[in-house]
Design a protein around this motif. Structure first.
Motif, PDB file in Angstrom:
ATOM      1  N   THR A 103     -76.765 -51.449   4.574  1.00  0.00           N
ATOM      2  CA  THR A 103     -77.060 -50.057   4.889  1.00  0.00           C
ATOM      3  C   THR A 103     -77.339 -49.979   6.384  1.00  0.00           C
ATOM      4  OG1 THR A 103     -78.106 -49.725   2.723  1.00  0.00           O
ATOM      5  CG2 THR A 103     -78.494 -48.039   4.404  1.00  0.00           C
ATOM      6  N   GLU A 116     -87.971 -47.118   2.863  1.00  0.00           N
ATOM      7  CA  GLU A 116     -87.300 -46.592   1.663  1.00  0.00           C
ATOM      8  C   GLU A 116     -85.935 -47.240   1.474  1.00  0.00           C
ATOM      9  OE1 GLU A 116     -85.340 -42.388   0.204  1.00  0.00           O
ATOM     10  OE2 GLU A 116     -87.116 -42.310   1.486  1.00  0.00           O
ATOM     11  N   ILE A 117     -85.184 -47.356   2.563  1.00  0.00           N
ATOM     12  CA  ILE A 117     -83.851 -47.970   2.497  1.00  0.00           C
ATOM     13  C   ILE A 117     -83.957 -49.448   2.123  1.00  0.00           C
ATOM     14  CG2 ILE A 117     -81.918 -48.713   3.959  1.00  0.00           C
ATOM     15  CD1 ILE A 117     -82.254 -45.993   5.420  1.00  0.00           C
ATOM     16  N   GLY A 170     -84.573 -49.961  -1.496  1.00  0.00           N
ATOM     17  CA  GLY A 170     -83.584 -49.358  -2.377  1.00  0.00           C
ATOM     18  C   GLY A 170     -82.308 -50.176  -2.430  1.00  0.00           C
ATOM     19  N   PRO A 171     -81.331 -49.723  -3.209  1.00  0.00           N
ATOM     20  CA  PRO A 171     -80.059 -50.445  -3.300  1.00  0.00           C
ATOM     21  C   PRO A 171     -79.226 -50.247  -2.034  1.00  0.00           C
ATOM     22  CG  PRO A 171     -79.945 -48.397  -4.529  1.00  0.00           C
ATOM     23  CD  PRO A 171     -81.370 -48.527  -4.075  1.00  0.00           C
TER      24      PRO A 171
END
Length: 251
Positions: free
Chosen positions: A126, A171-172, A175-176
């Motif tokens: 990401t 948060e990233i 997360g996935p």
């Protein structure tokens, strides 16, 4: 979960490490001053052992065109190869909003090269592109010279607070992988020259800012789209007024 934060002793990295630890994770700061150097490979394999996520917040010590490109390409290759060997499942990287629109800037070209390495790797990823942090205005003003009348771009910018970026990164990270790029920006847009005027006024600095559409921004001439996010970015909560008020209180 073990999370290694490359550049974990810097402005964003140290705050991210603290936040992740408070959330109960094993967050490990990695930087040359902790014995981890992604330019030479020193300590990289050791710190990545057992890591599920790596967050790359590293930055070049030099912004000279060739040096910054060499930093991001060399560091990126070494880090991604070590992550692949360690079985890391998510590579998170912080980049810059507008990097793909400012090819005249050597720094932005280097960030795009870094992004390309990430996308070409088999490691899920990401990329978070952020607008400029509030304190960067001091560097923008410094780049305009040493006189009493400073020419700065009148292009729009959407500056953001560091803690808003840290919250999005946390948060990233937890997360996935998106296998994509997402953006974050401050809650309001204003011309760079106006931001500089408000900053100097708050500091009691008598220098005069002249709005100049052709004034270069670290080698690039901007328009109102150059440094602003695309549709539907994440938005921070801290306004310019909030940040300046906090700055004056801190002083």
């Amino acid at each position: 979960m073990k999370i290694v934060v490359i550049g974990g002793t810097g402005l964003i990295g140290s705050r991210l490490v603290t936040k992740l630890k408070h959330l109960g994770h094993e967050a490990v700061p990695a930087a040359p001053n902790t014995g981890v150097n992604t330019l030479t490979g020193e300590g990289v394999a050791e710190v990545l052992a057992g890591a599920q996520v790596v967050v790359d917040l590293s930055n070049s010590p030099s912004f000279e065109d060739d040096a910054v490109m060499a930093f991001f390409e060399t560091s990126g290759r070494i880090l991604l190869a070590a992550e692949l060997a360690a079985g890391v499942g998510h590579h998170v990287a912080l980049s810059v909003v507008g990097a793909d629109r400012l090819a005249n800037s050597g720094y932005m070209r280097a960030k795009i090269a870094q992004e390309a390495l990430i996308k070409a790797s088999p490691i899920p990823y990401t990329i978070l592109r952020s607008t400029q942090f509030f304190p960067f205005i001091a560097g923008i003003i410094k780049s305009a010279g040493a006189g009493q009348q400073l020419h700065l771009s009148s292009a729009l910018v959407q500056p953001i607070d560091a803690d808003d970026v840290v919250a999005a990164l946390a948060e990233i990270t937890l997360g996935p992988p998106l296998n994509d790029t997402t953006e974050i920006a401050g809650p309001q847009a204003l011309p760079i020259n106006r931001f500089a005027e408000e900053y100097l006024s708050a500091k009691g600095d008598p220098r005069i800012i002249v709005a100049d559409p052709d004034a270069p921004y670290f080698g690039a001439v901007l328009d109102d789209r150059s440094l602003r996010p695309g549709p539907n970015p994440r938005l921070g909560t801290v306004t310019v007024e909030d940040w300046l008020r906090a700055e004056m209180t801190a002083d």
